[in-house]
Design an enzyme around this catalytic site. Structure first.
Site, PDB file in Angstrom:
ATOM      1  N   ALA A 185      10.083   1.356  -5.313  1.00  0.00           N
ATOM      2  CA  ALA A 185       9.280   0.123  -5.998  1.00  0.00           C
ATOM      3  C   ALA A 185       9.621  -1.032  -5.116  1.00  0.00           C
ATOM      4  O   ALA A 185      10.979  -1.360  -4.861  1.00  0.00           O
ATOM      5  CB  ALA A 185       9.802   0.018  -7.391  1.00  0.00           C
ATOM      6  N   ASN A 192      -0.751   0.363   7.515  1.00  0.00           N
ATOM      7  CA  ASN A 192      -1.804   0.419   6.452  1.00  0.00           C
ATOM      8  C   ASN A 192      -2.575  -1.091   6.719  1.00  0.00           C
ATOM      9  O   ASN A 192      -2.173  -2.087   6.515  1.00  0.00           O
ATOM     10  CB  ASN A 192      -1.057   0.412   5.101  1.00  0.00           C
ATOM     11  CG  ASN A 192      -2.249   0.515   3.971  1.00  0.00           C
ATOM     12  OD1 ASN A 192      -3.267   1.243   4.121  1.00  0.00           O
ATOM     13  ND2 ASN A 192      -1.741  -0.096   2.675  1.00  0.00           N
ATOM     14  N   GLY A 250       0.834  -1.165  -0.090  1.00  0.00           N
ATOM     15  CA  GLY A 250      -0.055   0.203   0.224  1.00  0.00           C
ATOM     16  C   GLY A 250       0.642   1.250   0.107  1.00  0.00           C
ATOM     17  O   GLY A 250       0.456   2.383   0.577  1.00  0.00           O
ATOM     18  N   LYS A 284       7.686   8.806  -8.041  1.00  0.00           N
ATOM     19  CA  LYS A 284       7.976   7.462  -8.194  1.00  0.00           C
ATOM     20  C   LYS A 284       8.962   7.160  -9.146  1.00  0.00           C
ATOM     21  O   LYS A 284       8.520   7.076 -10.288  1.00  0.00           O
ATOM     22  CB  LYS A 284       6.743   6.576  -8.438  1.00  0.00           C
ATOM     23  CG  LYS A 284       7.121   4.871  -8.260  1.00  0.00           C
ATOM     24  CD  LYS A 284       5.950   3.920  -8.102  1.00  0.00           C
ATOM     25  CE  LYS A 284       6.297   2.498  -7.727  1.00  0.00           C
ATOM     26  NZ  LYS A 284       5.152   1.714  -7.406  1.00  0.00           N
TER      27      LYS A 284
END
EC number: 6.3.3.3
Length: 212
Positions: A112, A170, A14, A33
């Site tokens: 990532a 999360n 998440g 990102k």
């Protein structure tokens, strides 16, 4: 501009959701990102779905949000290799350290995958952090196994003297058994604070976000 690196305990924990919640919470903030695999062609360019979500929040160009894009939905080093490319961790570090955005006071840099995901044959996100010394925000995907993953991540950060600003719980599964007890266990065992909690599909709940 303060910079934070958002990493997670695993893929699909998440990070993108939490990063966007942080951008919503803090005014004058943005998210990027820099590296993404699993991109698809749209209007003659590779596009990553996570980067598109950040673009909706930031209104920045995809070139700024996500300069390194690769096709296959696998580890970045493999996806880059399949595209005939390679990732230079020094260039990624320079990009993230030197990026300047008008009126932005906080920049959240989403990684990532997890901390030890390979970027090339030698380097991982850990090497990126050794170069940049950007403090980490750790997203913990609350599910069975998360305690082990989280404590292993903490150990790697500690051994390598990487600062962790705190962690965010999360909640991936609204029916997770003993959710609160798992969060309490992590609070007791982790050496950095619980910054916030996101309930399943809900907004971020501030616990210690003012420390950022």
């Amino acid at each position: 501009m303060k910079r934070y690196f958002v990493t997670g305990t695993d893929t699909d924990c998440g990070k993108t959701f939490v990063t966007n919640q942080l951008v919503n919470y803090f005014s004058n903030s943005a998210a990027i990102k820099p590296i993404a695999s699993g991109c698809e062609y749209s209007e003659n360019q590779l596009v990553n779905s996570d980067a598109l979500l950040h673009q909706q929040q930031n209104h920045l160009s995809l070139e700024i949000i996500n300069p390194w894009r690769f096709r296959l939905p696998v580890s970045p080093h493999l996806s880059a290799r399949e595209d005939g490319a390679s990732i230079d961790v020094h260039k990624v570090a320079d990009y993230c350290l030197n990026l300047q955005l008008n009126d932005i006071k906080k920049l959240f840099i989403e990684g990532a995958g997890g901390l030890m995901v390979p970027l090339n044959e030698q380097d991982t996100w850990l090497d990126f952090l050794k170069l940049t010394r950007i403090p980490v925000i750790l997203v913990v995907g609350m599910k069975l196994g998360c305690i082990n993953h989280t404590l292993l991540t903490q150990e790697v950060l500690e051994i390598n003297k990487i600062k962790c600003q705190g962690w965010i719980a999360n909640c991936l599964d609204q029916d997770m058994l003993m959710l609160d007890e798992n969060i309490n266990t992590l609070e007791a065992k982790l050496k950095y604070p619980l910054l916030a909690r996101t309930n399943y599909g809900g907004k971020i709940s501030d616990i210690c976000l003012s420390s950022l």
